[in-house]
Write an enzyme that holds these catalytic residues in place. Sequence first.
Site, PDB file in Angstrom:
ATOM      1  N   GLU A  46      -1.011  -5.886  -2.086  1.00 32.30           N
ATOM      2  CA  GLU A  46      -2.085  -6.830  -1.708  1.00 32.30           C
ATOM      3  C   GLU A  46      -2.292  -7.913  -2.763  1.00 32.30           C
ATOM      4  OE1 GLU A  46      -5.693  -4.787  -0.616  1.00 32.30           O
ATOM      5  OE2 GLU A  46      -4.963  -4.426   1.393  1.00 32.30           O
ATOM      6  N   GLU A  77      -0.949  -0.480   6.495  1.00 31.58           N
ATOM      7  CA  GLU A  77      -2.131   0.268   6.054  1.00 31.58           C
ATOM      8  C   GLU A  77      -3.222   0.115   7.092  1.00 31.58           C
ATOM      9  OE1 GLU A  77      -4.239  -0.350   2.373  1.00 31.58           O
ATOM     10  OE2 GLU A  77      -2.388  -0.659   1.273  1.00 31.58           O
TER      11      GLU A  77
HETATM   12  C1  GLA Z   1      -6.265  -1.666   0.306  1.00 31.56           C
HETATM   13  C2  GLA Z   1      -5.265  -1.280  -0.758  1.00 31.56           C
HETATM   14  C3  GLA Z   1      -5.128   0.192  -0.926  1.00 31.56           C
HETATM   15  C4  GLA Z   1      -6.472   0.858  -0.894  1.00 31.56           C
HETATM   16  C5  GLA Z   1      -7.132   0.536   0.410  1.00 31.56           C
HETATM   17  C6  GLA Z   1      -8.463   1.224   0.561  1.00 31.56           C
HETATM   18  O1  GLA Z   1      -5.728  -1.818   1.546  1.00 31.56           O
HETATM   19  O2  GLA Z   1      -4.003  -1.836  -0.542  1.00 31.56           O
HETATM   20  O3  GLA Z   1      -4.510   0.438  -2.174  1.00 31.56           O
HETATM   21  O4  GLA Z   1      -7.259   0.414  -1.958  1.00 31.56           O
HETATM   22  O5  GLA Z   1      -7.362  -0.842   0.469  1.00 31.56           O
HETATM   23  O6  GLA Z   1      -9.119   0.876   1.731  1.00 31.56           O
END
Ligand code: GLA
Length: 620
Positions: free
Chosen positions: A152, A309
């Site tokens: 991210e 995710e």
């Molecule tokens: C993001 C991050 C993960 C985690 C999630 C939690 O998507 O990429 O590492 O922190 O949020 O919701």
Amino acid sequence: MPILPKLPATIAYGGDYNPEQWPESVWLEDMRLMREAGVNLVSLGIFSWAKVQPDEATYNFDWLDRVMDLLTQSGILVCLATVTASPPPWMSVKYPDVLPVDANGVTLYHGSRQHYSPSSPSYRRFAAQLVRKLAERYRNHPALAAWHVNNEYACHTSECHSASSTVTFRAWLRQKYGTIGNLNAAWGTAFWSQVYGDWDEILTPRRAPHDRNPTQQLDFKRFTSDAFLQLYQMEKAILNELTPGVPVTTNLVWFIRAIDARSWAPEMDFIAWDCYPDPLTGHAAEHFAAAGHDIMRSLKKNQPFMLIEQAPSAVTWRQINPPKPPGVMRLWSLQALARGADGVMFFQWRASISGAEKYITGMIGHGDPAQSRVFAEIKALGAELKKLSNLTGTVVHSRVAVVFDWQVCWAIELEAKPARIDYSGWTQELHRHFYERNIPVDFVHPDAELDQYDLVVAPALYLLRKQDAENLKLFVSCGGTLLATYFSGIVDENEQIVLGGYPGHLRELLGVRIEEWIPLGEGQTNSVRFTGNGAVTTSREWSEVVHLEGAKALAHYEDDFYAGSPALTENVFGKGKAFYLSTKLDELGLAEILKLVILRAGVVPVLETPTIASSFQGGT
Ligand code: GLA
Ligand code: GLA
């Protein structure tokens, strides 16, 4: 082409796996439960840098070897992280240039994550060394299916004003403008005595007494997206050299403003994104996800993407974090597949017992998995996805495009405007009308090839290059239908006003001239009457004084000093028609207008039945 050559004709299913948080005895249980759940892919090692490189001179891969081997024995593939997302504390202590600095000059320290400056020479050097070591070690490992670069990008550290960033920003500007005179002209520095005599006088847009130069800010946003992209490219080049053929990606979050995902897409072998709708918002959450899937899918035409995710149930980073009610996790997973995903992944496999994310639900929770509602649903979905493997490789065909440009987002959100305009909210609002009518939509940039579309909707194209306006003209003149909206065509790519009358380069195409903008206050409205059927609707947020220059008025404002001014116009241009909506209307008014342009464009829903109500009962 499957997005993962090692996983053809199978929907990827699994999640982030952080075994370094657990004793090895738990790993064996993980393998058993992953098999039980139908997991076939994990994203491994995203935050393992401190474990992999405990000090500058030591690399420790033994534990990772054992995890990779265990996964192989369990028939599970790995989307292996390049482990560069969170540098270990020793690095920022010994090499403080690693740390990012905010616009106030405040350094952001280690103790959380993402505490690195994209322009830090030390960070870049250590990241490159680490990625090389990882790729050398696992290049022939049977579990390696893809690379997950960093994590991210720019999610927490969305910009950096450190000394290295300042120097790199100057170099970026030099490359772009060539001469300081060109920069002064583009930035309009005659205003407020901002003229630069030398490159070294230029700063990143740090905290200043009042509104900062908009073009400086816009270029800094472009620079920042490029700086993160260069980091990604640096890692990718090493991976491509050592593991050719292994797909490389990173997890995007489309509403993270710092990244112009469109310029990143060509560098990603497949698009992957993190989707976290808020269960509290009910159907709005489902639409949020739909819009995100459509934006992400559109970044690579005719190629599936990966939902890399999502939450198995609850998160912790909103004020209130309810679980997903029974069935909702399945529903939202199937929604992603229907909108073009070939993978359904979660954050994370096993809920942590310590750290800042221990209340985020895992696929495995803190109790006995055999007694867990969430794990039962995870297992059921794993079994169901196996039966849906024939969906892999399928793509979505859209006849409607909504224009979305991160550059417009950046420019329109800069301060000192007639009103605050929520560009991405307005874009999503228009998208929602197609979503609710079961009409597939692609998101495009204004310079995209548009001939495959019948209808293009362009909300608030505030920043518009001349050539992009020409592209829209070409689309309409060849028979296309365009719906453009208020505050379009106002500035060029330097955030300078296009002179001669608004909406600048769109004036001829739309057949209108805008004389004044009238932003409406909270609760303030104006009545708008449709010429055809006399129906009255309500305008809100924004209105304009519009003069016809060839276009026909389809609706008028009824109140205020501009009563009689057109609110909606239609202009014949070549073989097509360009509609212009100078305001935001209430729900029914907007629905009417979209019905009109949809009919005119001859677009039909993929499902003729009304939107099937979801089983989701939460929220409004
Ligand atoms: C993001 C991050 C993960 C985690 C999630 C939690 O998507 O990429 O590492 O922190 O949020 O919701
Ligand atoms: C103040 C300043 C001017 C100008 C106006 C704009 O009055 O003195 O330079 O910025 O505000 O409203």
